[in-house]
Write a protein that holds these residues in place. Structure first.
Motif, mmCIF file in Angstrom:
data_model
loop_
_atom_site.group_PDB
_atom_site.id
_atom_site.type_symbol
_atom_site.label_atom_id
_atom_site.label_comp_id
_atom_site.label_asym_id
_atom_site.label_seq_id
_atom_site.Cartn_x
_atom_site.Cartn_y
_atom_site.Cartn_z
ATOM 1 N N UNK A 81 0.834 -1.201 0.000
ATOM 2 C CA UNK A 81 0.000 0.000 0.000
ATOM 3 C C UNK A 81 0.872 1.256 0.000
ATOM 4 N N UNK A 82 1.956 1.240 0.816
ATOM 5 C CA UNK A 82 2.848 2.397 0.873
ATOM 6 C C UNK A 82 3.510 2.643 -0.478
ATOM 7 N N UNK A 83 3.971 1.541 -1.117
ATOM 8 C CA UNK A 83 4.600 1.694 -2.430
ATOM 9 C C UNK A 83 3.591 2.192 -3.462
ATOM 10 N N UNK A 84 2.388 1.636 -3.393
ATOM 11 C CA UNK A 84 1.350 2.080 -4.332
ATOM 12 C C UNK A 84 1.027 3.559 -4.138
ATOM 13 N N UNK A 85 0.969 3.977 -2.855
ATOM 14 C CA UNK A 85 0.721 5.394 -2.576
ATOM 15 C C UNK A 85 1.856 6.258 -3.114
ATOM 16 N N UNK A 86 3.101 5.779 -2.907
ATOM 17 C CA UNK A 86 4.257 6.531 -3.414
ATOM 18 C C UNK A 86 4.237 6.623 -4.933
ATOM 19 N N UNK A 87 3.883 5.491 -5.596
ATOM 20 C CA UNK A 87 3.814 5.493 -7.058
ATOM 21 C C UNK A 87 2.732 6.448 -7.546
ATOM 22 N N UNK A 88 1.572 6.421 -6.862
ATOM 23 C CA UNK A 88 0.494 7.328 -7.254
ATOM 24 C C UNK A 88 0.905 8.784 -7.075
ATOM 25 N N UNK A 89 1.572 9.076 -5.940
ATOM 26 C CA UNK A 89 2.028 10.447 -5.714
ATOM 27 C C UNK A 89 3.028 10.871 -6.779
ATOM 28 N N UNK A 90 3.976 9.964 -7.096
ATOM 29 C CA UNK A 90 4.956 10.273 -8.146
ATOM 30 C C UNK A 90 4.268 10.478 -9.490
ATOM 31 N N UNK A 91 3.260 9.612 -9.774
ATOM 32 C CA UNK A 91 2.527 9.749 -11.019
ATOM 33 C C UNK A 91 1.782 11.076 -11.068
ATOM 34 N N UNK A 92 1.156 11.456 -9.943
ATOM 35 C CA UNK A 92 0.460 12.740 -9.900
ATOM 36 C C UNK A 92 1.419 13.901 -10.084
ATOM 37 N N UNK A 93 2.613 13.805 -9.472
ATOM 38 C CA UNK A 93 3.606 14.864 -9.644
ATOM 39 C C UNK A 93 4.057 14.965 -11.100
ATOM 40 N N UNK A 94 4.281 13.787 -11.730
ATOM 41 C CA UNK A 94 4.690 13.806 -13.136
ATOM 42 C C UNK A 94 3.580 14.351 -14.020
#
Length: 202
Positions: A81-94
């Motif tokens: 879940x933490x990795x998925x949240x981090x990936x989503x945040x990175x995706x949103x930033x990109x």
């Protein structure tokens, strides 16, 4: 039931099973016919029952393994879940960066289009002015040629009159000189006759 559940956990999915499967197995065992009628053994009866040490150790291991695996699965789930949240945040930033970049490029493109439109407008105005100047030059060239021809005609007439005037002045001068010559000759003749007197006339 715990031993059966532990064995099921070992057999299913290559030795890994979820807590949901364990709970389901417990519920199925509790709903089997005769399960409710069987008397529940007290802890004292179980303690008094002779159990080999190897059997008790195996039961402890089999009982603790699902709990440990459940904790590991929960930890792995949290990490996922933490990795998925981090990936989503990175995706949103990109995506935000791409959106900002697209907006910046759109602004630059709009400025270029505006500059090009202004340049085209200026060029159009200048071309219209050049066309007007060309029309004026055509008319002025025609007027110049007409006036040049009239000038040459007038100059030719002027030069002719000037030449005629000079000729008349010269002729007048000759006439005056000739008249003065004749007058002088006549006066000399009269003077000669006057000097001769009557005797000269007899």
């Amino acid at each position: 039931r715990r031993v059966a559940a532990a064995r099921m956990l070992k057999a299913g999915n290559g030795g890994t099973a979820s807590l949901e499967d364990l709970v389901k197995s417990e519920m199925e065992n509790s709903t089997k016919p005769g399960a409710a009628s069987r008397p529940r053994r007290s802890s004292k009866d179980e303690d008094t029952k002779a159990t080999p040490p190897e059997k008790r150790a195996a039961d402890v291991v089999e009982t603790t393994q699902p709990e440990e695996r459940g904790a590991e699965m929960a930890k792995a789930r949290q990490e996922t879940i933490a990795k998925e949240t981090q990936v989503r945040q990175t995706l949103q930033e990109q995506q935000l960066k791409l959106k900002n970049e697209a907006s910046r490029l759109a602004t630059i493109d709009a400025e270029l289009r505006k500059l090009s439109a202004q340049e085209q407008a200026d060029i159009g105005i200048l071309r219209a002015q050049l066309e007007e100047v060309d029309r004026q030059l055509v008319w002025l060239d025609q007027d110049f040629k007409r006036k040049e021809a009239a000038y040459h005609k007038a100059k030719t007439a002027y030069d002719g009159i000037q030449q005629k005037k000079r000729s008349m002045h010269e002729h007048l001068a000759l006439m005056v000189l000739s008249s003065e010559k004749r007058k002088e000759d006549k006066l000399n003749e009269l003077m000669a006759k006057m000097k001769g007197g009557p005797s000269s006339s007899s």
